[in-house]
Design a protein around this motif. Structure first.
Motif, short mmCIF file in Angstrom:
data_model
loop_
_atom_site.label_atom_id
_atom_site.label_comp_id
_atom_site.label_asym_id
_atom_site.label_seq_id
_atom_site.Cartn_x
_atom_site.Cartn_y
_atom_site.Cartn_z
N SER A 91 0.81 -1.22 0.00
CA SER A 91 0.00 0.00 0.00
C SER A 91 0.85 1.27 0.00
O SER A 91 0.31 2.36 -0.09
N LYS A 92 2.16 1.13 0.12
CA LYS A 92 2.99 2.32 0.31
C LYS A 92 3.85 2.68 -0.90
O LYS A 92 4.85 3.37 -0.79
N PHE A 93 3.42 2.19 -2.08
CA PHE A 93 4.22 2.42 -3.29
C PHE A 93 3.55 3.35 -4.29
O PHE A 93 4.03 3.47 -5.40
N HIS A 143 4.37 -12.33 2.73
CA HIS A 143 3.03 -12.23 3.32
C HIS A 143 3.06 -11.62 4.71
O HIS A 143 4.01 -11.81 5.47
N ASN A 144 1.97 -10.92 5.02
CA ASN A 144 1.61 -10.72 6.42
C ASN A 144 0.25 -11.39 6.62
O ASN A 144 0.17 -12.42 7.23
N GLY A 145 -0.79 -10.82 6.00
CA GLY A 145 -2.08 -11.51 6.13
C GLY A 145 -3.25 -10.62 5.79
O GLY A 145 -3.09 -9.51 5.27
N ILE A 168 -5.10 5.18 8.10
CA ILE A 168 -4.79 4.32 6.95
C ILE A 168 -3.33 4.51 6.53
O ILE A 168 -2.71 5.51 6.88
N MET A 169 -2.85 3.54 5.76
CA MET A 169 -1.53 3.67 5.15
C MET A 169 -1.66 4.70 4.00
O MET A 169 -2.77 5.09 3.65
N THR A 170 -0.53 5.08 3.42
CA THR A 170 -0.57 6.13 2.38
C THR A 170 -1.08 5.57 1.06
O THR A 170 -0.30 5.35 0.13
N SER A 210 -1.15 -9.92 13.34
CA SER A 210 0.21 -9.84 13.88
C SER A 210 0.61 -8.41 14.21
O SER A 210 1.29 -8.16 15.21
N ASN A 211 0.20 -7.44 13.39
CA ASN A 211 0.53 -6.05 13.72
C ASN A 211 -0.31 -5.54 14.90
O ASN A 211 0.19 -4.78 15.73
N ILE A 212 -1.57 -5.96 14.95
CA ILE A 212 -2.43 -5.53 16.06
C ILE A 212 -1.89 -6.08 17.38
O ILE A 212 -1.90 -5.41 18.41
C1 LMR Z 1 1.10 -0.39 8.42
O1 LMR Z 1 1.58 0.71 8.18
O2 LMR Z 1 0.04 -0.55 9.05
C2 LMR Z 1 1.84 -1.62 7.95
O3 LMR Z 1 2.21 -1.43 6.61
C3 LMR Z 1 3.05 -1.87 8.79
C4 LMR Z 1 3.81 -3.03 8.25
O4 LMR Z 1 4.87 -2.82 7.69
O5 LMR Z 1 3.32 -4.15 8.43
#
Ligand code: LMR
Length: 327
Positions: A91-93, A143-145, A168-170, A210-212
């Motif tokens: 999402s960051k590209f 992957h993350n998920g 949100i992400m960028t 996993s991030n939460i």
């Molecule tokens: C986020 O910004 O929520 C994620 O992209 C963080 C990450 O790198 O998993």
């Protein structure tokens, strides 16, 4: 004889000096998540494999938790040569390519197996090259998920999200996704999310189990809706300037180590999606809400029109190819 000894000694000194100056290539790997995450574990595995196989030639240094660069800066820093590898979420590209936005389209992939099939397909593999014109090389997906929604109040139907502020992400697609349910999306770096939630400057956010879990968002968000509405995966990237100037044998060995590290990270991603969800559910800090089919359908109906909004930028064919990966 004395002369010969002196000459040998001088030669030894010269050789010694040369060896001493041939320092290993430093490869800085910067990321924003904790170490006990799929990406954190992948990066550490890569570092360890390189230490084993390319000792004295390449040294990988991993900087987790936005210690070196945060979300906004890392790709720019890479192009300047200040960091050699990173794995930002797909999402960051968007500043570098619009094509990767396909991964952000809500309810496009039904599960991680579909994401995997798409990434391995010819369309998915072609996307790895979508950054080449900007001087970046996509080395592989990680992957993350699937993402879940967390908030201060229970979110069961889209109307529950109305007027709520979500980090949100960028990504413009993610912005459109939240606007589609009349919520207020705010683009913020990952490093700020916990504080924004804790101080109630925002009401909620979307992220993987996993991030939460690893960033403790569940401790400051009483409700998590198991929505699986989108995917959060990564692209491991480097700069063409760094990658293409390496010796062929070093590059080949690094790519091999990276592929193995990615396989390791993917295995952890699958395990953590279950174990971190269970840890959150058992924590007593946050309630995990399951949606009925009818409730979930309301989110699908509200968010899916976003596909059409981005069809020109992403490409109808690419969206179709991604959808086909659901089988
Ligand atoms: C986020 O910004 O929520 C994620 O992209 C963080 C990450 O790198 O998993």
């Amino acid at each position: 004889m004395r002369l010969l000894t002196t000459a040998v000694a001088a030669l030894a000194l010269t050789v010694g000096a040369q060896v001493a100056t041939a320092a290993p290539i430093e490869l800085k790997f910067s990321h924003v998540v904790a170490e006990n995450t799929p990406k954190g574990q992948m990066a550490n595995k890569f570092r360890d494999l390189v230490a084993e196989r390319l000792a004295g030639k390449v040294e990988v240094k991993v900087f987790p938790s936005s210690q070196l660069f945060g979300d906004g800066k890392v790709l720019q820093a890479m192009l300047l040569g200040d960091v050699q590898m990173a794995a930002p979420s797909l999402s960051k590209f968007q500043k570098y390519t619009k094509k990767l936005q396909v991964f952000d389209l809500p309810f496009l992939f039904k599960d991680m197996a579909a994401v995997e099939r798409f990434q391995n397909s010819s369309s998915g593999q072609k996307l790895l090259k979508s950054l080449e014109k900007k001087g970046l090389v996509g080395l592989g997906y990680l992957h993350n998920g699937m993402k879940q929604l967390s908030a201060n109040d229970p979110l069961r139907v889209p109307a529950d999200a109305k007027s709520k502020k979500f980090r949100i992400m960028t990504s413009d697609v993610l912005q459109a996704q939240f606007e589609a349910v009349d919520a207020v999306p705010l683009k913020k770096p990952f490093s700020e999310v916990f504080t924004l939630l804790q101080t109630k400057a925002i009401d909620g956010q979307e992220n993987t189990w996993s991030n939460i879990y690893s960033k403790k968002f569940f401790e400051v968000q009483p409700y998590i809706t198991e929505s699986n509405h989108g995917v959060l995966d990564y692209l491991v990237v480097t700069s063409a300037e760094f990658w293409l100037t390496l010796d062929d044998d070093v590059r080949t060995e690094l790519k091999k180590a990276l592929d193995e590290a990615i396989a390791h990270g993917n295995k952890i991603a699958a395990e953590k999606a279950d174990s971190d969800k269970a840890a959150i559910a058992n924590s007593g800090r946050s309630e995990v809400l399951t949606l009925s089919d009818a409730e979930r359908q309301q989110w699908v109906d509200a968010m899916k029109p976003v596909w059409k909004q981005f069809e020109d930028q992403v490409g109808a064919d690419l969206i179709k190819a991604a959808e086909a990966s659901n089988k």
